[in-house]
Design an enzyme around this catalytic site. Structure first.
Site, mmCIF file in Angstrom:
data_model
loop_
_atom_site.group_PDB
_atom_site.id
_atom_site.type_symbol
_atom_site.label_atom_id
_atom_site.label_comp_id
_atom_site.label_asym_id
_atom_site.label_seq_id
_atom_site.Cartn_x
_atom_site.Cartn_y
_atom_site.Cartn_z
ATOM 1 N N TRP A 73 0.830 -1.207 0.000
ATOM 2 C CA TRP A 73 0.000 0.000 0.000
ATOM 3 C C TRP A 73 0.860 1.250 0.000
ATOM 4 C CZ3 TRP A 73 -4.388 -1.099 -1.866
ATOM 5 C CH2 TRP A 73 -5.059 -2.282 -1.525
ATOM 6 N N ASP A 131 -1.610 6.696 6.400
ATOM 7 C CA ASP A 131 -2.642 5.781 5.911
ATOM 8 C C ASP A 131 -2.913 4.797 7.040
ATOM 9 O OD1 ASP A 131 -4.179 3.795 4.806
ATOM 10 O OD2 ASP A 131 -2.788 3.288 3.181
ATOM 11 N N LYS A 146 -12.053 -1.909 6.870
ATOM 12 C CA LYS A 146 -11.287 -2.843 7.677
ATOM 13 C C LYS A 146 -11.753 -2.795 9.134
ATOM 14 C CE LYS A 146 -8.410 -3.280 4.069
ATOM 15 N NZ LYS A 146 -7.602 -2.396 3.227
HETATM 16 C C1 LIG Z 1 -7.090 -1.850 2.138
HETATM 17 C C2 LIG Z 1 -6.047 -0.822 2.228
HETATM 18 C C3 LIG Z 1 -5.957 0.226 1.295
HETATM 19 C C4 LIG Z 1 -6.873 0.334 0.101
HETATM 20 O O1 LIG Z 1 -8.100 0.759 0.493
HETATM 21 P P1 LIG Z 1 -9.280 1.079 -0.583
HETATM 22 O O2 LIG Z 1 -10.292 1.669 0.309
HETATM 23 O O3 LIG Z 1 -9.653 -0.224 -1.193
HETATM 24 O O4 LIG Z 1 -8.726 2.014 -1.579
HETATM 25 C C5 LIG Z 1 -4.978 1.179 1.482
HETATM 26 N N1 LIG Z 1 -4.130 1.113 2.511
HETATM 27 C C6 LIG Z 1 -4.171 0.116 3.419
HETATM 28 C C7 LIG Z 1 -3.206 0.098 4.556
HETATM 29 C C8 LIG Z 1 -5.135 -0.873 3.310
HETATM 30 O O5 LIG Z 1 -5.186 -1.873 4.206
#
Ligand SMILES: *Cc1c(COP(=O)(O)O)cnc(C)c1O
Length: 362
Positions: free
Chosen positions: A103, A173, A197
């Site tokens: 990511w 993030d 998540k």
């Molecule tokens: C799942 C995830 C993403 C992507 O998220 P989307 O909402 O599908 O764009 C980005 N960063 C991390 C750390 C993730 O676990």
């Protein structure tokens, strides 16, 4: 009702029973409204209350200071990979990125469209099995911001505390560990997280942004990509994911009713310890992917002696009511995602299952 099995999926992921039940009970008609939350206008008083309550709950849970805005956007964390640099990389047009997984790499790819990216550290050579140490970070004190990924969903590593970046703006993030414990929001310029998540269903992205950063957002940006638009309109510039925001509100209510984030953190540590102990006490039958000091409380990644055994475990576990244990293809092996809503009992039962599997197969 159909029996619920244990859902170890990395995302979209398990939600609290209480939140799902309330949504189910009120799906046909919200109390006092007579219409479904799926049917009401995003401009209605009812929805105003829903979005503002979700916001208030998040502010309470994370102690978000007054000089921050809380936004519910769309486009996932993936759109934030571009929106963050687009809005706040200027005027210097350079930023530091700490690369700890797939990511982070995707975030770097989008940032390069805007300006110069300095990779302040990367653990890719070790297949992202650890978080870099503070002294490994090659930070530029003149960068527009430092970006890091607090929890690496795929590799199962997690920062124990945020990197120290001096006066430079810190961007995180936090998609896969937001709300798993209290953090000091005042250390951050922007925190963003896809909801699916640890917070709600797919389709909403939480963005927490310090208001002074809005001065960096150019009026020439496309309207929908400008943070200022969404701050000024309280996330209601266009039609938001109304149901997703409603669900986030039910999840934050559940968190508040269950002792808040300190209680959740204790529970999360206990759950992870049960699984990591099982791995560490297996005499090498189960082998963790992450180095011990970098282990994630949210995603527990591990391998077995052979791929055949890994497949056998995943198949037998599914038959026994444990779903979603197959690891991401870039690490292989297994991954148990045990977010806030995942019950302790499910972890205890998985540990029993793993011990039994080892006894039968070694
Ligand atoms: C799942 C995830 C993403 C992507 O998220 P989307 O909402 O599908 O764009 C980005 N960063 C991390 C750390 C993730 O676990």
């Amino acid at each position: 009702m159909e029996k619920r099995i244990y859902n170890f999926s990395a995302g979209p992921a398990v939600l609290p029973d209480e939140a799902l039940k309330e949504a189910q009970e009120n799906l046909m008609a919200l109390p006092g409204v007579g219409m479904s939350v799926l049917e009401i206008s995003h401009r209605s008083k009812t929805f105003d209350n829903i979005i503002n309550q979700a916001k208030e709950d998040l502010i309470k849970l994370l102690d978000i200071p007054d000089d921050y805005s809380v936004l519910f956007l769309q486009g996932g964390a993936s759109l934030q990979f571009y929106m963050v640099p687009l809005n706040i990389m200027p005027p210097k047009n350079k930023a530091d990125y700490i690369v700890t997984g797939s990511w982070s790499k995707k975030a770097v790819k989008e940032a390069k469209r805007v300006g110069a990216v300095n990779i302040a550290a990367s653990t890719e050579e070790e297949n992202f099995n650890r978080i870099p140490k503070q002294e490994e970070l090659k930070l530029d004190p003149d960068a527009s911001f430092v970006h890091f990924t607090s929890n690496n969903t795929i590799y199962g590593t997690q920062w124990k505390s945020e990197p120290e970046v001096g006066d430079v703006t810190l961007v995180c993030d936090a998609s896969s560990d937001i709300l798993h414990k209290k953090i000091d929001v005042s250390k951050y310029g922007i925190i963003y997280a896809g909801a699916q998540k640890n917070m709600g269903p797919a389709g909403v992205t939480l963005v927490i942004i310090r208001k002074d950063l809005l001065e960096r957002c150019s009026d020439d940006l496309p309207t929908m990509l400008n943070y200022k638009t969404h701050v000024e309109k309280n996330s209601l510039f266009n039609t938001p994911n109304t149901f997703g925001i409603y669900m986030i509100g039910l999840v934050t209510k559940w968190l508040l009713n269950n002792g808040g984030l300190d209680a959740m953190y204790e529970r999360n540590k206990n759950k992870a310890e049960l699984l990591y102990n099982c791995i560490d006490e297996s005499g090498g039958f189960y082998k963790g992917h992450a180095e011990k000091e970098s282990r994630s409380l949210m995603n527990v990644t591990f391998n077995l002696p052979t791929e055949e055994l890994e497949k056998k475990l995943v198949d037998e576990a599914l038959a026994a009511g444990f779903s979603g244990l197959k690891g991401h293809r870039s690490v292989g092996g297994l991954r148990a995602s045990i977010y806030n809503a995942f019950p302790v009992k499910g972890v205890e039962e998985l540990v029993d299952f793993m011990k039994d599997f080892q006894a039968k197969n070694s």
